[in-house]
Design an enzyme around this catalytic site. Structure first.
Site, PDB file in Angstrom:
ATOM      1  CB  THR A 114      53.328  39.412  36.394  1.00  0.00           C
ATOM      2  OG1 THR A 114      53.539  39.308  37.970  1.00  0.00           O
ATOM      3  CG2 THR A 114      54.114  38.440  35.961  1.00  0.00           C
TER       4      THR A 114
ATOM      5  CE1 TYR B 293      56.326  38.989  38.782  1.00  0.00           C
ATOM      6  CE2 TYR B 293      56.740  36.704  39.159  1.00  0.00           C
ATOM      7  CZ  TYR B 293      55.896  37.564  38.901  1.00  0.00           C
ATOM      8  OH  TYR B 293      54.613  37.583  39.273  1.00  0.00           O
TER       9      TYR B 293
ATOM     10  CB  THR C 141      47.205  38.404  38.099  1.00  0.00           C
ATOM     11  OG1 THR C 141      48.233  38.118  39.101  1.00  0.00           O
ATOM     12  CG2 THR C 141      47.568  38.412  36.741  1.00  0.00           C
ATOM     13  CG  ASP C 142      48.628  40.413  43.348  1.00  0.00           C
ATOM     14  OD1 ASP C 142      48.702  38.946  42.711  1.00  0.00           O
ATOM     15  OD2 ASP C 142      49.694  40.437  44.034  1.00  0.00           O
TER      16      ASP C 142
ATOM     17  CE  LYS D 270      46.878  35.654  41.193  1.00  0.00           C
ATOM     18  NZ  LYS D 270      48.175  36.588  41.505  1.00  0.00           N
TER      19      LYS D 270
ATOM     20  CD  GLU E 145      23.100  31.864  59.241  1.00  0.00           C
ATOM     21  OE1 GLU E 145      23.424  32.159  60.336  1.00  0.00           O
ATOM     22  OE2 GLU E 145      22.269  31.319  58.608  1.00  0.00           O
TER      23      GLU E 145
HETATM   24  C1  SIN Z   1      50.894  39.659  38.782  1.00  0.00           C
HETATM   25  O1  SIN Z   1      50.909  40.511  38.214  1.00  0.00           O
HETATM   26  O2  SIN Z   1      50.648  38.233  38.640  1.00  0.00           O
HETATM   27  C2  SIN Z   1      51.148  39.770  40.194  1.00  0.00           C
HETATM   28  C3  SIN Z   1      51.582  41.241  40.536  1.00  0.00           C
HETATM   29  C4  SIN Z   1      50.564  42.484  40.316  1.00  0.00           C
HETATM   30  O3  SIN Z   1      49.631  41.920  40.656  1.00  0.00           O
HETATM   31  O4  SIN Z   1      51.081  43.546  39.827  1.00  0.00           O
END
Ligand code: SIN
Length: 360
Positions: free
Chosen positions: A43, A57, A123-124, A196, A317
């Site tokens: 992103t 987007y 971020t993924d 995340k 467990e």
């Molecule tokens: C992001 O960057 O927030 C989502 C898409 C990605 O992980 O490339």
């Protein structure tokens, strides 16, 4: 004052003045650190149709030079140059890109003219890349993984400030020896602990129960703790000669499970399975036959938990000693998968791998 004293004083003043001038002339202007920015997509390199497009987007469109040129302030804090490693949304991250990235990071960090590295990333799967690098980078120099939750085209886009601060962090002496770090939303996290936690907000990165390493106040990175688990130069992992990583799959446990997913990944060639168990890493009775069949084929089983917090207790467990399972400590399933992949490059002995889970 007589003439002679006056003359002596004048000579002394002249001497002091020249000394000061020489001192000032010899003083070097403050040297900026040399920081490499390696771009992988995400992103932070995305683009939306309007300034209010914060979902829907397109990720990974702007090249690294555009990211750098978009933040002219970078030049005031570092000598920056960029390289494009990949241009992908991070849900498409692969072993191939990880190995290419890690090898390039290791190569660059041997150079005297590179003081630190910033990696721009979606971020993924950012937390997975950060932990992978935390285990395979062979340098004390700072490596900072950065992303953004909003594309640069959005109102209140977060990527530019995140990139600016990540660059300061990568050039900071205080960041040396802290392992691979993640910097978003003014917060500095260890690549091992961070995850995340929110699908769509800028305060998404957290280190549950453990907390961040530090924060930014203005342009200054302030640290409050250092990672204790072994990382970077202290690990036994060497990716120099690797062209791929052993296959490890994550199998999620849930009510009314049948064990069919374990059979499927074993058949697909998994060398390791991270079992994302319920509660404290529980395995359902119905899964045991599939698990034991997988183990007969040499598959290593790590017990992790789908809960997201807490330590999976050894012999809690499940009878780990009896079944030769590895307890996954407090790593979430996706991080346990990274460690298991790297562990399998060294050994398939569950006792050795258990030692690695307590160390890293
Ligand atoms: C992001 O960057 O927030 C989502 C898409 C990605 O992980 O490339």
């Amino acid at each position: 004052m007589n003439r002679k004293t006056y003359l002596l004083l004048a000579i002394l003043c002249l001497f002091m003045f020249s000394l000061q001038a020489v001192c000032f002339a010899a003083e070097e202007p403050a040297q900026l650190p040399n920081i490499k920015i390696l771009a992988t997509g995400g992103t932070i390199a995305g683009s939306g149709a309007t300034s209010t497009t914060t979902v829907g987007y397109t990720a990974a469109v702007a090249p690294v030079d555009a990211l750098i040129n978009n933040v002219p302030e970078l030049k005031k804090v570092a000598n920056v140059s960029g390289e494009q490693i990949s241009q992908i949304a991070s849900e498409n991250m692969t072993n191939e890109v990880w190995l290419k990235l890690a090898k390039r990071v290791n190569q660059l960090l041997t150079q005297d003219d590179v003081d630190g590295i910033v990696i721009t990333h979606g971020t993924d799967t950012l937390e997975e890349t950060a932990y992978f690098l935390n285990l395979v980078v062979k340098s004390d120099k700072p490596v900072v993984v950065v992303g953004s939750m909003r594309p640069p085209t959005a109102m209140s886009a977060d990527g530019m400030l995140n990139l600016y601060r990540a660059t300061i962090l990568a050039g900071s002496k205080d960041a040396v020896g802290k392992g691979v770090m993640v910097m978003l939303n003014d917060t500095i996290h260890s690549g091992r602990d961070v995850t995340k936690t929110i699908t769509d907000r800028v305060d998404t990165f957290r280190a549950p129960e453990i907390g961040p390493l530090g924060f930014f106040t203005g342009d200054k990175a302030v640290f409050y703790r250092a990672p204790l688990r072994k990382h970077t130069t202290a690990t036994e992992f060497d990716i120099t000669k690797l062209s791929d990583l052993p296959r490890v799959d994550i199998v999620y446990h849930y009510a009314n499970n049948t064990g069919v997913m374990i059979e499927a990944v074993t058949k697909a060639g998994a060398k390791g399975i991270v079992h994302a168990g319920t509660g404290n890493g529980s395995i359902g009775k119905v899964e045991y036959p599939a698990i034991e069949a997988a183990q007969k084929q040499g598959v290593v089983i790590v017990r992790s938990a789908r809960v997201g917090n807490g330590i999976v207790a050894r012999n809690g467990e499940a009878d780990d000693d009896k079944y030769n399972f590895v307890a996954g400590d407090n790593l979430n399933p996706q991080k346990a998968r990274i460690l298991l992949m790297l562990a399998l490059t060294k050994t398939s002995n569950p006792q050795d791998i258990q030692r690695m889970f307590w160390e890293y």
